[in-house]
Motif scaffolding. Sequence first.
Motif, mmCIF file in Angstrom:
data_model
loop_
_atom_site.group_PDB
_atom_site.id
_atom_site.type_symbol
_atom_site.label_atom_id
_atom_site.label_comp_id
_atom_site.label_asym_id
_atom_site.label_seq_id
_atom_site.Cartn_x
_atom_site.Cartn_y
_atom_site.Cartn_z
ATOM 1 N N ASP A 2 20.010 -43.225 14.986
ATOM 2 C CA ASP A 2 19.796 -43.276 13.554
ATOM 3 C C ASP A 2 18.960 -41.880 13.345
ATOM 4 N N CYS B 132 18.454 -49.186 17.678
ATOM 5 C CA CYS B 132 18.938 -47.976 18.055
ATOM 6 C C CYS B 132 17.688 -46.784 18.018
ATOM 7 N N ALA C 172 22.896 -39.694 21.370
ATOM 8 C CA ALA C 172 24.125 -39.869 20.592
ATOM 9 C C ALA C 172 24.265 -41.059 19.582
ATOM 10 N N ASP C 173 23.439 -42.117 20.249
ATOM 11 C CA ASP C 173 23.731 -43.461 19.422
ATOM 12 C C ASP C 173 22.311 -43.537 18.332
ATOM 13 N N LEU D 168 25.995 -37.711 16.966
ATOM 14 C CA LEU D 168 25.989 -38.799 16.100
ATOM 15 C C LEU D 168 27.061 -38.911 15.085
ATOM 16 N N LEU E 239 23.628 -32.536 14.241
ATOM 17 C CA LEU E 239 23.266 -33.773 14.817
ATOM 18 C C LEU E 239 24.866 -34.407 14.921
ATOM 19 N N ARG F 246 25.422 -42.660 10.605
ATOM 20 C CA ARG F 246 24.318 -42.860 11.492
ATOM 21 C C ARG F 246 23.218 -41.798 10.767
ATOM 22 N N ILE F 247 23.728 -40.842 9.974
ATOM 23 C CA ILE F 247 22.792 -39.589 9.595
ATOM 24 C C ILE F 247 22.517 -39.896 8.114
#
Length: 612
Positions: A469, A347, A466-467, A491, A486, A495-496
Amino acid sequence: MATLLSVNVGMPEDVSWQGRTVHTGAWKSPVHGPRTVRRLNIDGDGQGDLAGHGGDIRAVLVYQLESYRYWQKQLGRDDLAFGNFGENFTVDGLPDDDVCIGDRYRIGEAEFEVTQPRVTCYRVGMRLGEPAMASLLVAHHRPGFYLRVLTEGRVQAGDEITLTRKGPEELSVADTDALLYLPGRDPAKLRKALNIPALSPGWQQSFRELAAAQQPKQEPGWPSERAGTGQPREEPGWPGFKAMRVARIVPETSTVSSIYLDTTDNTPLPEARPGQYLSIRLAVGDAAPTVRSYSLSSTPTTGTYRISVKHEPHGQVSSYIHARLHPGDLVDIASPRGTFVLEEGTCPVVLISAGIGATPVLAMLHQLAAAREPRPVWWIHIAHDRAQHAFADEAHELLAQLPNAHEHIYYTAKADPQETAPHAPDPHEAAPHEPTPQQAAPDPDEPHITRGRPTASSLAAMGVPADADGYLCGPPAFMDAFGGYLREHGLRPERIHTEQFSALPAINPGVTPTTTVRPHQPPGPPGDGPLITFARSGITTPWSAAHASLLDLAEACDIPTRWSCRTGVCHTCVTHLVTGDITYTTQPLELPEAGTVLICCSDPTTEVVLDL
């Protein structure tokens, strides 16, 4: 045939406990006649801490008459009354080793579905006057369970309980509870648990982590304060501290210097993961040695680590490093640690920092550049101005080595070069905010530099997908604001990833917040035991047997702490043991991994340094 013996309700109230106020709905009392059960709770009932209790997944708590009789004998109690275990339904039948996750039952006019075992919460022990109760419920396989309300309706004592559907996989409540909290997990049962749609999301996440050979990051059911702030659980490269030599010191700006550290015997250093940190112990003045932690700011070579330190005007350790540390000096260093690390994958990657918060994400950028990573990389950094922008050229050169890199730099100082006013606060001390349009303007000579601050809309303009990391480092307010940006951008929270240099946010479920107090020495006469150092909080104090545990000492110092059960079950309190030895006053049901300790039930046997 199982029977509903008692319907118990109670609204949340403030209860005094160990000098604090706990807002809890654990005090339940039987009611007479019918009560309507609604999607979120029973009429007249409420939960004080909706993070761990209540909601549609945990609307009704069930406990059994058989377990009441069991605990009366085990605890030598003859004063236990229905509702004392915090349950809404006291039932005859429905034992935990027979009821399965996903089972459905009709009681009176309502229908229910079993969603999870009871959360291992300290408040059941508080209610019963039995501090170890959360641990005992798990160890004796008698947790009780929660119900989701499928059909609202009236129920009352005396109603028959009818099984309307058996849950898939037929995994009992007792087995589900043991699967999370006890050692010797059965992989087949773990796969079963992940195939039960009715199982609550928190427990599903914990089982997914276990299936990936990871310990749960925190107690299922409690909110994630911030993704990526859980205590790491890895084997250290070496125990405690070892001496390393300062090879060279390189100024990066007027306030930031990089310190290169070599081994004293030319032995190879363990490879650190990008984003990890080192703890350094220094004898500053006549007091006990002081411990601080600093992120590695580059990919370590075989024999060298690099940390970069900002001089804080009132920072005792940073002042010492900048004024008195010289090449050739020996310093004590603990092995690299931390879970804020660059994850493998395909990603896109977004590296976001403010001020000295660039250090861990710069190490990630080094790793990406060394691998000529093909996935898209966004580098977003906020600094006061060019003079205070550490690693500007270094990061720019690393990004040039990547095939698909995007660089966005924001300078928050006024653009007027003749400005003579004092500098605005360092961006590492302030959160980004929504600027007026004239505040954000690209530099015509350097289009990747913008005068102003980034906003939520900036992310869309940068083309951040949006995908991706996301990795953020800076002060808490900065990470809260940018983390929100984010999430708004699409997101997913998991993933954040975030890192902060100070103490982690507290997890003290149900405790009423009070005014934040800076960590300090504990009140009362000093102890005569071994020195205890809380590295993140900058506190070193001698141990006193007056404290029940290391957690108790930390709380006496007003150090932010993280806990739930306080009996060694949930592992929410797991903390890195940088150096030293401990003993468990209450043996945990499952030991934490090497290099970590459960501070809720441990005392020191030697001098101890904790990453807290």
